[in-house]
Each structure stands twice: as structure tokens, then as C-alpha cells.
Design an enzyme around this catalytic site. Structure first.
Site, PDB file in Angstrom:
ATOM      1  N   ASP A 235     -10.092  -3.251  -5.003  1.00 21.85           N
ATOM      2  CA  ASP A 235      -9.331  -2.384  -4.352  1.00 21.85           C
ATOM      3  C   ASP A 235      -9.411  -0.973  -4.895  1.00 21.85           C
ATOM      4  O   ASP A 235      -9.147  -1.026  -6.123  1.00 21.85           O
ATOM      5  CB  ASP A 235      -8.057  -2.934  -4.281  1.00 21.85           C
TER       6      ASP A 235
ATOM      7  N   HIS B 210      -8.329  -4.867  -0.928  1.00 17.90           N
ATOM      8  CA  HIS B 210      -7.051  -4.051  -0.279  1.00 17.90           C
ATOM      9  C   HIS B 210      -6.716  -4.726   1.247  1.00 17.90           C
ATOM     10  O   HIS B 210      -7.541  -4.759   1.871  1.00 17.90           O
ATOM     11  CB  HIS B 210      -7.184  -2.698  -0.559  1.00 17.90           C
TER      12      HIS B 210
ATOM     13  N   SER C   3       0.925  -1.148   0.034  1.00 16.01           N
ATOM     14  CA  SER C   3       0.071  -0.041  -0.134  1.00 16.01           C
ATOM     15  C   SER C   3       0.826   1.100   0.098  1.00 16.01           C
ATOM     16  O   SER C   3       1.584   1.513  -0.941  1.00 16.01           O
ATOM     17  CB  SER C   3      -0.795  -0.048   1.211  1.00 16.01           C
TER      18      SER C   3
END
Length: 412
Positions: free
Chosen positions: A352, A382, A192
Site C-alpha cells: 500500500d 490498500h 483511507s
């Protein structure tokens, strides 16, 4: 009285079911477990909103509870030696194999950068601690986990600069020798926001002519790579998806740059671009870089550009300079800057908001001649790779972790 208790119980169960249930796509594995998990995140988010509204504590200050709840004290065990050190003023957690079969044997190394939207997260959280230990054991590698400073206390470029300083320090030959690391087998990786930092560091190192030791690989796990267009198909398709809805991702971006709420509102409306950043929109044009299968029902519309004094009126004067900075948005570099980058592993998830960021980077890297392994999980959401600790352990997380470590085993 007994009938009243029954009605009360039924009402409570109905309310609980109503609150927990979300219209999550059928394709997602372990849907009910995800709904239950996300109900905690939603509750905390509502509490954070209320706290900020009444002036008790800012939103990210409340959300930081997630980091604290999963925090552990990294300690050595029978297989892994763990030390907490400081590299160039930045805290790091270092994981090393305890046993050395041969004093002349040099090991791989992975510099790992945790996720959390630059505002949350820590290398000392249980999922990151477990991942680091797994990599040490299966790769016989040294894992360097970086505890960079977080926004909103430290806006961009501070988190990036912390990471870059650590990487530069670690890549010195005398430092590598101290930890028995092979200079030719070092990767940078992150999930991320950590994937964002890993991509940015990879690019900046290639521009440093004085850097002798180069990275062999970069592994980016559902990375966030651009802040110019927050209405890509994946942002639209997954705007209400669990764990990272669009509102939260936009909030992470705005807090990374500034605490000015006007900028957050502009980003939510996708009207935050200025003349300088608008000239770079060509690098994140999803109609050009996203394979047709991901376009689905969405049509490309270039983000609006705020001109001159209008930008200042919505609080964009300061962060507007950061918007166009590739250290914040690695997708913004020209093709020539991509050609010399190390081989890449990029993981993306269908459900996501950041899916398209990763896929566009895959397209651009391959066009520039970089070797790329793209692993797309069509049933994943995600952050899935970090859900490995009971009671929020998901089967998809195990598969992701195994495939990620396998790629490192074969390519590092």
C-alpha cells in the site's frame, strides 16, 4: 473456418490473459482474484483518462461509477434500525440496534467516515452498509456514517468541515441521550481518506476547550496522513500496486486541494513543497520515524522546495496554504499536540502506498505517550477491508474486519 475460429479464440484468450496479468508479489493472498478485480479498475481509469482528454467528462466524474455501482438504499432489517438524517446540514446514515434489553442501558457509538480519496465513495455503498450492520450487531453500538461532500466539486476544507460539524453536533449531550449513547464510549473511525478525516477530527477536538464530551478512541484503517513527501519507501515500492497506484493517490491529493493540473504534475514530481510546508518536513521524515525494516533499499532524500514566484508559476499559490494545514495532513502537528489524543488503532498494509503514513503516525503517537495498537498485514493491499461483497470478496478482508471489530469490542 473452424481452424480460424480456434485461432481467434486463442488470440482472444491470450490478449485477455495479457491484460489481466500483473506482476503482483507472490506474498499477496488470492493474487489472481486481485488481478481480475484490478483489471476492472484499470479499465475504468483508462476510460476516465480518455474521457477527460477529449473533454467528455472529468476523470473523477467517470471514476465515480465505482461508487454508483455499489450503491444501496440503506433499509432497516429485523436487527438493525436504519435512518437517513441531517446533522447540522450534513447528510448522515444512522444505524441502531432494534432491540433494547434495558431502557437504562447506554450504548457505544462509532462515527464512521468512508474512504475514496475525498473524491469517491459513499456511506451508502454496500461494503460500508454491511460493515455498519456488523458493528451494530457485534458491539451493540450506534453507528453514525457521514455523507460528507466530495472533491473536486468541494475542495479542502469542505469535506473536513462537514465531518467536524457532524461530530460536534453528535457529541452534544442531548443528542447522545436521544440515541441512548454513553458519552464515555464514543470512537471516530475511517478507512483511507476517511482515516485522514478521523485523525484530523480527533486532533481538532482536543484543541477545543469548550468541548465537553471527548472521544474515547480513534480507529484508523490504512489512513492517508500527509501530502508533503510522496516518495516515501511505500510510495516507491508500491507505485504500481493494484487498487491504489501512486498516480491515483497523487491525483486524489491534488483534486482534494485544487483542479489545477499543474499542481498534480508538481505533486507527481514531488516538487510541490513551498517554504511554509518545507518547515514541516521534519514531521514526516521517514528516515527518523519509520522503523529500519521498512527502509529496505531506499535512501532518504528531502523533497524539493519551490521558492517564491516559481510556486505561482506551477499553480501552487492557492493549494500551498493547504499543504501545511494539519486538518489536511494530521502528521504535521508537533509532538505536544499528540499527547492528549485518545487511544488509537492503526491498520496498515504492506502493499500500500500509504503504509508509511500509518507507521510514522504509530511511531509519533507512541513517542508522545498515546496508547496505540498497530496491526500490520504483511500480505495485504490498500482497501482490502472493503472487499467483502461477492464476487470481489477476499479472505483477508474478513480477517481484517474481525480484528478491527474485536479491538473496538475490547477498547470502547
Amino acid at each position: 473456418m473452424r481452424l480460424g475460429n480456434v485461432f481467434l479464440f486463442v488470440a482472444l484468450c491470450s490478449f485477455t490473459a495479457y491484460y489481466i496479468y500483473e506482476p503482483i508479489p507472490e506474498e499477496i493472498e488470492e493474487r489472481w482474484k486481485l488481478m481480475l478485480t484490478n483489471s476492472f479498475f484499470r479499465s475504468l481509469s483508462h476510460l476516465a483518462d480518455f474521457s477527460e482528454l477529449v473533454g467528455l467528462k472529468d476523470y473523477m466524474g467517470v471514476m465515480y461509477f465505482i461508487t454508483l455501482a455499489e450503491r444501496v438504499v440503506p433499509v432497516s432489517d429485523e436487527h438493525v434500525r436504519v435512518t437517513e438524517e441531517t446533522f447540522d446540514g450534513v447528510e448522515v446514515v444512522l444505524y441502531q440496534p432494534k432491540q433494547r434489553s434495558d431502557d437504562s442501558e447506554l450504548r457505544r457509538a462509532v462515527i464512521y467516515l468512508h474512504g475514496g480519496g475525498w473524491c469517491l465513495g459513499s456511506s451508502r455503498m454496500s461494503p460500508y452498509d454491511l460493515l455498519a450492520r456488523k458493528m451494530v450487531m457485534e458491539l451493540n453500538a450506534v453507528i453514525l456514517s457521514v455523507e460528507y461532500r466530495l472533491a473536486p466539486a468541494h475542495h479542502f476544507p469542505v469535506p473536513y468541515e462537514d465531518v467536524y460539524c457532524v461530530v460536534k453536533h453528535f457529541l452534544q449531550r442531548e443528542v447522545l441521550a436521544q440515541y441512548f449513547v454513553d458519552p464515555g464510549r464514543i470512537a471516530v473511525s475511517g478507512d483511507s481518506a476517511g482515516g485522514n478525516l478521523a485523525a484530523a477530527v480527533s486532533q481538532q477536538l482536543q484543541k477545543d476547550n469548550g468541548q465537553q464530551v471527548k472521544l474515547k478512541a480513534q480507529a484508523l484503517l490504512y489512513p492517508v496522513l500527509q501530502a508533503l513527501d510522496l516518495n516515501t519507501p511505500s510510495y516507491q515500492q508500491n507505485q504500481d500496486m493494484p487498487i491504489l497506484p501512486r498516480t491515483l493517490m497523487v491525483r486524489f491529493w491534488s483534486e482534494y486541494f485544487t483542479s489545477d493540473k499543474a499542481f498534480f504534475r508538481a505533486m507527481m514530481a514531488n516538487t510541490h513543497n513551498n517554504p511554509e510546508s518545507s518547515s514541516l518536513l521534519k514531521f514526516v521524515n521517514w528516515s527518523a520515524f519509520l522503523p529500519e525494516t521498512y527502509h529496505k533499499k531506499y535512501n532518504y532524500s528531502a523533497p524539493a522546495v519551490v521558492q517564491g514566484a516559481a510556486g505561482k508559476s506551477v499553480g501552487m499559490e492557492g493549494p500551498s496554504r493547504s499543504l501545511a494545514d494539519p486538518r489536511a495532513s494530521p502528521l504535521l502537528v508537533p509532538d505536544a499536540a499528540l499527547r492528549s489524543l485518545p487511544k488509537a488503532y492503526i491498520l496498515t498494509c504492506e502493499y500500500d502506498v500509504l503504509r508509511d503514513d500509518g507507521i510514522m503516525y504509530v511511531t509519533r503517537l507512541r513517542a508522545a505517550g498515546v496508547e496505540v495498537t498497530h496491526e500490520h498485514y504483511s500480505t495485504a493491499f490498500h482497501g482490502a477491508l472493503m472487499f467483502t461483497v461477492w464476487p470481489t470478496d477476499f479472505l483477508i478482508a474478513r480477517r481484517m474486519t474481525d480484528n478491527y471489530v474485536k479491538w473496538l469490542q475490547e477498547n470502547l
